[in-house]
Design an enzyme around this catalytic site. Structure first.
Site, PDB file in Angstrom:
ATOM      1  N   ASP A  36       0.862  -1.191   0.000  1.00 50.15           N
ATOM      2  CA  ASP A  36       0.000   0.000   0.000  1.00 50.15           C
ATOM      3  C   ASP A  36       0.890   1.230   0.000  1.00 50.15           C
ATOM      4  O   ASP A  36       2.118   1.126   0.109  1.00 50.15           O
ATOM      5  CB  ASP A  36      -0.987  -0.002   1.180  1.00 50.15           C
ATOM      6  CG  ASP A  36      -2.286   0.730   0.821  1.00 50.15           C
ATOM      7  OD1 ASP A  36      -2.231   1.942   0.499  1.00 50.15           O
ATOM      8  OD2 ASP A  36      -3.359   0.117   0.843  1.00 50.15           O
ATOM      9  N   TYR A 154     -12.725   7.642 -14.166  1.00 44.22           N
ATOM     10  CA  TYR A 154     -12.839   6.339 -13.498  1.00 44.22           C
ATOM     11  C   TYR A 154     -13.372   5.292 -14.479  1.00 44.22           C
ATOM     12  O   TYR A 154     -12.829   4.186 -14.589  1.00 44.22           O
ATOM     13  CB  TYR A 154     -13.757   6.479 -12.275  1.00 44.22           C
ATOM     14  CG  TYR A 154     -13.791   5.250 -11.394  1.00 44.22           C
ATOM     15  CD1 TYR A 154     -12.781   5.004 -10.471  1.00 44.22           C
ATOM     16  CD2 TYR A 154     -14.842   4.338 -11.477  1.00 44.22           C
ATOM     17  CE1 TYR A 154     -12.807   3.877  -9.654  1.00 44.22           C
ATOM     18  CE2 TYR A 154     -14.877   3.214 -10.664  1.00 44.22           C
ATOM     19  CZ  TYR A 154     -13.868   2.985  -9.752  1.00 44.22           C
ATOM     20  OH  TYR A 154     -13.903   1.861  -8.951  1.00 44.22           O
ATOM     21  N   LYS A 158     -11.287   2.043 -15.836  1.00 41.64           N
ATOM     22  CA  LYS A 158     -11.721   0.666 -15.562  1.00 41.64           C
ATOM     23  C   LYS A 158     -12.012  -0.100 -16.862  1.00 41.64           C
ATOM     24  O   LYS A 158     -11.764  -1.310 -16.925  1.00 41.64           O
ATOM     25  CB  LYS A 158     -12.924   0.670 -14.621  1.00 41.64           C
ATOM     26  CG  LYS A 158     -12.596   1.203 -13.214  1.00 41.64           C
ATOM     27  CD  LYS A 158     -11.508   0.379 -12.525  1.00 41.64           C
ATOM     28  CE  LYS A 158     -11.294   0.773 -11.078  1.00 41.64           C
ATOM     29  NZ  LYS A 158     -10.286  -0.056 -10.394  1.00 41.64           N
ATOM     30  N   THR A 189     -16.687  -0.204   1.497  1.00 39.93           N
ATOM     31  CA  THR A 189     -15.273   0.013   1.824  1.00 39.93           C
ATOM     32  C   THR A 189     -15.094   1.498   2.143  1.00 39.93           C
ATOM     33  O   THR A 189     -16.000   2.312   1.893  1.00 39.93           O
ATOM     34  CB  THR A 189     -14.372  -0.304   0.608  1.00 39.93           C
ATOM     35  OG1 THR A 189     -14.640   0.678  -0.408  1.00 39.93           O
ATOM     36  CG2 THR A 189     -14.615  -1.690   0.052  1.00 39.93           C
TER      37      THR A 189
HETATM   38  N1  LIG Z   1     -15.771  -0.016  -3.241  1.00 37.17           N
HETATM   39  C1  LIG Z   1     -16.451  -0.155  -4.366  1.00 37.17           C
HETATM   40  O1  LIG Z   1     -17.681   0.040  -4.385  1.00 37.17           O
HETATM   41  C2  LIG Z   1     -15.746  -0.572  -5.627  1.00 37.17           C
HETATM   42  C3  LIG Z   1     -16.534  -0.954  -6.725  1.00 37.17           C
HETATM   43  C4  LIG Z   1     -15.923  -1.366  -7.897  1.00 37.17           C
HETATM   44  C5  LIG Z   1     -14.548  -1.394  -7.979  1.00 37.17           C
HETATM   45  N2  LIG Z   1     -13.781  -1.022  -6.913  1.00 37.17           N
HETATM   46  C6  LIG Z   1     -12.331  -1.074  -7.081  1.00 37.17           C
HETATM   47  O2  LIG Z   1     -11.785  -1.956  -6.111  1.00 37.17           O
HETATM   48  C7  LIG Z   1     -10.471  -1.538  -5.759  1.00 37.17           C
HETATM   49  C8  LIG Z   1     -10.389  -1.393  -4.250  1.00 37.17           C
HETATM   50  O3  LIG Z   1     -11.377  -0.442  -3.867  1.00 37.17           O
HETATM   51  P1  LIG Z   1     -11.750  -0.133  -2.355  1.00 37.17           P
HETATM   52  O4  LIG Z   1     -13.167   0.228  -2.352  1.00 37.17           O
HETATM   53  O5  LIG Z   1     -11.234  -1.197  -1.456  1.00 37.17           O
HETATM   54  O6  LIG Z   1     -10.902   1.228  -2.181  1.00 37.17           O
HETATM   55  P2  LIG Z   1     -10.264   1.921  -0.901  1.00 37.17           P
HETATM   56  O7  LIG Z   1     -10.042   3.351  -1.285  1.00 37.17           O
HETATM   57  O8  LIG Z   1     -11.059   1.649   0.307  1.00 37.17           O
HETATM   58  O9  LIG Z   1      -8.843   1.194  -0.809  1.00 37.17           O
HETATM   59  C9  LIG Z   1      -7.906   1.357  -1.845  1.00 37.17           C
HETATM   60  C10 LIG Z   1      -6.514   1.144  -1.315  1.00 37.17           C
HETATM   61  O10 LIG Z   1      -5.603   1.401  -2.404  1.00 37.17           O
HETATM   62  C11 LIG Z   1      -4.524   2.173  -1.911  1.00 37.17           C
HETATM   63  N3  LIG Z   1      -3.924   2.967  -2.979  1.00 37.17           N
HETATM   64  C12 LIG Z   1      -4.471   4.051  -3.600  1.00 37.17           C
HETATM   65  N4  LIG Z   1      -3.605   4.547  -4.482  1.00 37.17           N
HETATM   66  C13 LIG Z   1      -2.490   3.783  -4.415  1.00 37.17           C
HETATM   67  C14 LIG Z   1      -1.254   3.798  -5.088  1.00 37.17           C
HETATM   68  N5  LIG Z   1      -0.978   4.745  -5.992  1.00 37.17           N
HETATM   69  N6  LIG Z   1      -0.335   2.853  -4.794  1.00 37.17           N
HETATM   70  C15 LIG Z   1      -0.591   1.900  -3.863  1.00 37.17           C
HETATM   71  N7  LIG Z   1      -1.759   1.823  -3.195  1.00 37.17           N
HETATM   72  C16 LIG Z   1      -2.697   2.756  -3.473  1.00 37.17           C
HETATM   73  C17 LIG Z   1      -5.140   3.071  -0.841  1.00 37.17           C
HETATM   74  O11 LIG Z   1      -4.154   3.573   0.047  1.00 37.17           O
HETATM   75  C18 LIG Z   1      -6.141   2.128  -0.192  1.00 37.17           C
HETATM   76  O12 LIG Z   1      -5.573   1.436   0.896  1.00 37.17           O
HETATM   77  C19 LIG Z   1     -10.240  -0.234  -6.513  1.00 37.17           C
HETATM   78  O13 LIG Z   1      -9.505  -0.501  -7.685  1.00 37.17           O
HETATM   79  C20 LIG Z   1     -11.631   0.241  -6.843  1.00 37.17           C
HETATM   80  O14 LIG Z   1     -11.655   1.070  -7.975  1.00 37.17           O
HETATM   81  C21 LIG Z   1     -14.350  -0.620  -5.736  1.00 37.17           C
END
Ligand SMILES: NC(=O)c1ccc[n+]([C@@H]2O[C@H](COP(=O)([O-])OP(=O)(O)OC[C@H]3O[C@@H](n4cnc5c(N)ncnc54)[C@H](O)[C@@H]3O)[C@@H](O)[C@H]2O)c1
Length: 250
Positions: A36, A154, A158, A189
């Site tokens: 992270d 976004y 994606k 999340t």
């Molecule tokens: N939560 C949702 O509803 C949802 C839906 C569809 C897709 N996603 C995708 O799932 C993945 C995880 O999402 P989440 O909801 O757990 O997000 P989140 O923001 O809760 O967690 C994301 C993590 O990625 C880390 N991060 C961000 N930029 C970074 C970088 N440059 N280098 C290293 N680490 C980095 C952050 O520090 C964080 O710990 C993402 O790719 C998001 O786009 C999430």
């Protein structure tokens, strides 16, 4: 123990889907490289895993920095042996803005983390899997399959991850590296809560938009990834799997 002997790197492992996945894979026998942005976040998840009796190392690295990600792969391999899997979760939602209002800065930042970041992590991971094969699971989104108004960067990032996954599947096949994408619907999340806290009505609206009538818990994404990372998914590559309660079936 579906992932016994596996060595898996997880980006974005500090919270949300990545954290939940890392803990789930470790509970099924894998050794985890928890990556992270900050040492604190990476170490927190690694510590949770080791305190529960699992194997993990925490590594601070930015997915937009190829040298840092290459080093994170090396640290994981040095700690646990050849890399067999990756769960590429690091992501950033960016600002809410229509195309005509979306700043170039927001565009670049979202594309840089969500799309270039996945490209760079795959570029570091695939050579580390070349000898024995492996499984890469990229986290795209429902927004990688359909449009969403107000998040052009976004959505584009994606959709890009979906294309990159298919290209990676073709390029990795000769070395038995499988590359698949999961497209989650809304998942509870910190990323999700950052948006819903600003507009509490959104939570109910998003739940209603999913035919199953609710949003997902992070573990429901990690469980699917666990299967794709396991040998039970040995003939699956280039797949783009919605895990979205039916959202994109509509
Ligand atoms: N939560 C949702 O509803 C949802 C839906 C569809 C897709 N996603 C995708 O799932 C993945 C995880 O999402 P989440 O909801 O757990 O997000 P989140 O923001 O809760 O967690 C994301 C993590 O990625 C880390 N991060 C961000 N930029 C970074 C970088 N440059 N280098 C290293 N680490 C980095 C952050 O520090 C964080 O710990 C993402 O790719 C998001 O786009 C999430």
């Amino acid at each position: 123990m579906q992932l016994q002997e596996k060595v898996i790197i997880v980006t974005g492992a500090g919270q949300g889907i990545g954290e939940s996945g890392a803990i789930e894979f470790a509970a099924h026998g894998a050794a985890i490289g928890c990556v992270d942005l900050t040492e604190e976040k990476a170490q927190k998840t690694a510590r949770n895993i080791t305190e529960a009796g699992g194997k993990a190392v925490g590594i601070a690295a930015d997915v937009t920095d190829f040298a840092a990600i290459e080093k994170a792969v090396q640290v994981t391999v040095d700690a646990f042996g050849p890399l067999s899997g990756a769960f590429n979760c690091a992501g950033y939602i960016g600002d809410t803005a229509h195309i005509v209002e979306c700043s170039e800065e927001n565009w670049q930042r979202v594309i840089s983390i969500n799309l270039t970041g996945v490209f760079l992590t795959m570029r570091a991971q695939m050579p580390a899997m070349a000898a024995d094969g492996g499984s890469i699971v990229n986290v795209a989104s429902g927004a990688g399959l359909v449009g969403v108004s107000g998040r052009p960067a976004y959505v584009a990032s994606k959709h890009g991850v979906v294309g990159l996954t298919r290209a990676g599947a073709l390029e990795g096949a000769g070395n038995n590296i499988r590359v698949n994408a999961i497209c989650p619907g809304s998942v509870r999340t910190p990323m999700h809560e950052a948006v819903t806290l600003k507009d509490p009505d959104l939570e109910a609206q998003w739940a209603a938009a999913h035919p199953l009538g609710r949003i997902a818990e992070p573990l429901e994404i990690g469980q699917c990834a666990r299967w794709l990372l396991s040998d039970e998914a040995s003939f699956i590559t280039g797949a783009v799997l919605p895990v979205d309660g039916g959202y994109t079936a509509q």
